[in-house]
Design a protein around this motif. Sequence first.
Motif, PDB file in Angstrom:
ATOM      1  N   ARG A   1     -64.540  69.216 -33.128  1.00 46.49           N
ATOM      2  CA  ARG A   1     -65.845  69.423 -33.775  1.00 46.49           C
ATOM      3  C   ARG A   1     -66.393  70.814 -33.495  1.00 46.49           C
ATOM      4  O   ARG A   1     -67.082  71.409 -34.326  1.00 46.49           O
TER       5      ARG A   1
ATOM      6  N   CYS B   1     -62.561  64.027 -25.573  1.00 49.36           N
ATOM      7  CA  CYS B   1     -62.621  65.486 -25.438  1.00 49.36           C
ATOM      8  C   CYS B   1     -61.899  66.165 -26.594  1.00 49.36           C
ATOM      9  O   CYS B   1     -62.325  67.229 -27.067  1.00 49.36           O
TER      10      CYS B   1
ATOM     11  N   ALA C   1     -64.299  66.105 -29.464  1.00 49.24           N
ATOM     12  CA  ALA C   1     -65.421  67.015 -29.233  1.00 49.24           C
ATOM     13  C   ALA C   1     -65.016  68.474 -29.428  1.00 49.24           C
ATOM     14  O   ALA C   1     -65.758  69.261 -30.029  1.00 49.24           O
TER      15      ALA C   1
ATOM     16  N   ARG D   1     -74.475  67.639 -35.094  1.00 47.25           N
ATOM     17  CA  ARG D   1     -73.240  67.068 -35.591  1.00 47.25           C
ATOM     18  C   ARG D   1     -73.137  67.315 -37.082  1.00 47.25           C
ATOM     19  O   ARG D   1     -74.129  67.542 -37.775  1.00 47.25           O
TER      20      ARG D   1
ATOM     21  N   PHE E   1     -70.545  67.934 -25.436  1.00 41.39           N
ATOM     22  CA  PHE E   1     -70.719  67.108 -26.612  1.00 41.39           C
ATOM     23  C   PHE E   1     -71.973  67.553 -27.349  1.00 41.39           C
ATOM     24  O   PHE E   1     -73.033  67.754 -26.753  1.00 41.39           O
TER      25      PHE E   1
END
Length: 201
Positions: free
Chosen positions: A90, A84, A87, A15, A9
């Motif tokens: 991303r 998951c 994540a 982010r 993560f």
Amino acid sequence: MTAAAIPAFDPPAERESSGRIPGNKGIWVGICCEFVEFLVLFIVYFVARAHFPDAFEQGTERLSRLAGTVITLLMVTSSFFIACSVATMRAGQRRRSLWWLVAGLVVALGYPVAKYLEIRWNLAHGIDGDSGIFFTVYYYLTFNHLVHATWGILGILWVLARHLGGGYTPDDHDGLEALASYWHATDIIWLVIFPFFYVLA
């Protein structure tokens, strides 16, 4: 499963936008309504428990703790898999994100199956909605949760269809985040329901 298969993560600084609320405003309105609904139901639970403590103590002993535990494991595991999926999306790993979402759907589908088997077990042991105040509250709360979980499963199917069609990218996956937010909220509610009915006596 190797350690490399589990996505890392990203720290907040990495982010896509710091402090951004995942999903969209609509899903958070829905989540707030869900929490308010169950807050009212939990108040009903505590009022009934305060008036009929013996019925609640005896009722807990009659339920299948195995069924409650299995449902809990299914909810927590499916939530982890969907997290998951978010994540890995991303991180730009679209195919891996897709497989995590499929895994989350498969595990989530185990919930209604486990609930059906639990109800069959209950009925075989003479436990129905007319078995007393504890079981009336139990059925009402758990069936309401099942309804919300069913909406979540339909949401997973919708998001999966969009995912398969290339509807999400590392920079634009609000729908996937909205699904994860709703499913986590539904998971949290079950984690409150579980001890209320299957553990506390």
